[in-house]
Design an enzyme around this catalytic site. Structure first.
Site, PDB file in Angstrom:
ATOM      1  N   GLY A 184       0.795  -1.228   0.000  1.00 10.88           N
ATOM      2  CA  GLY A 184       0.000   0.000   0.000  1.00 10.88           C
ATOM      3  C   GLY A 184       0.825   1.275   0.000  1.00 10.88           C
ATOM      4  CB  SER A 185       2.566   3.078  -1.688  1.00 16.65           C
ATOM      5  OG  SER A 185       2.288   2.214  -2.777  1.00 16.65           O
TER       6      SER A 185
END
Length: 215
Positions: A184-185
């Site tokens: 996730g980013s």
């Protein structure tokens, strides 16, 4: 098609998947338990394969448009002061990627890479207001005859490594691979004030295809 950053992890996962299930078949006589182990490891394998996929995208090359650098959801559209490179006000468009999104980063425009820098940092959740300044991140600035933009890869709470291929002086093609973020980013794109934004908050976009802004 998978991203090259994932081949080693995919190979290890496949070996573990086969090894665990072979061992379970030999050592465990309870059929239900064998099925449970197989199902669990299969789900894990599918998640790894999905995460490192690199689907082919067809980018309509156009110097008057800025395409999304990643798959995800638009979470920020606002004027901000960009203090690392431009040192003036810019229009920020931020796109959040969940762990199930494609995590390949693509060049939003074509042109020349005039700035590229890696910053070590924290691992705050990607939507945290301070993530763009305190998290592990890379900053890339690309310039062509029509526009100069900055985009920033930002690691999230799960991400521990950002891959950035952009090197200063390199000539790049709009929509081509520029990097990869593991898990996730978020990616922030900084545009000149007055640029027409073609997306809205919470809109889902596709890297290399969705036009997020135009001149």
């Amino acid at each position: 098609m998978f991203h090259k950053e994932g081949y080693k992890i995919i190979s290890i996962t496949l070996v573990l998947f086969l090894g665990i299930n072979l061992a379970a078949y030999v050592a465990i006589q309870i059929k239900e338990l064998q099925i449970a182990i197989f199902s669990t490891t299969l789900v894990f394998l599918i998640l790894i394969l999905q995460f490192f996929r690199n689907p082919k995208r067809i980018t309509k090359i156009d110097d008057s448009t800025i395409v999304s650098p990643v798959d995800g959801k638009v979470v920020v559209i606002e004027e901000v002061y960009e203090k690392e490179h431009f040192k003036d006000k810019r229009l920020q468009v931020s796109i959040f990627m969940s762990p199930i999104n494609v995590h390949v980063t693509r060049h939003p425009i074509g042109g020349e890479v005039v700035f590229s820098k890696y910053h070590p940092g924290k691992y705050l959740v990607a939507w945290h207001p301070k993530a763009s300044e305190e998290n592990e991140r890379t900053t890339v600035v690309v310039k062509n005859n029509a526009i100069t933009i900055l985009y920033r890869q930002i690691a999230g709470a799960l991400a521990k490594r950002i891959v950035n291929y952009a090197t200063e002086g390199e000539k790049i093609i709009q929509g081509s691979d520029s990097g990869f973020i593991k898990f996730g980013s978020r990616v922030d794109v900084y545009l000149p004030i007055g640029t027409k934004v073609d997306v809205s908050l919470d809109q889902k976009v596709r890297g290399g295809e969705s036009v997020i802004a135009s001149l």
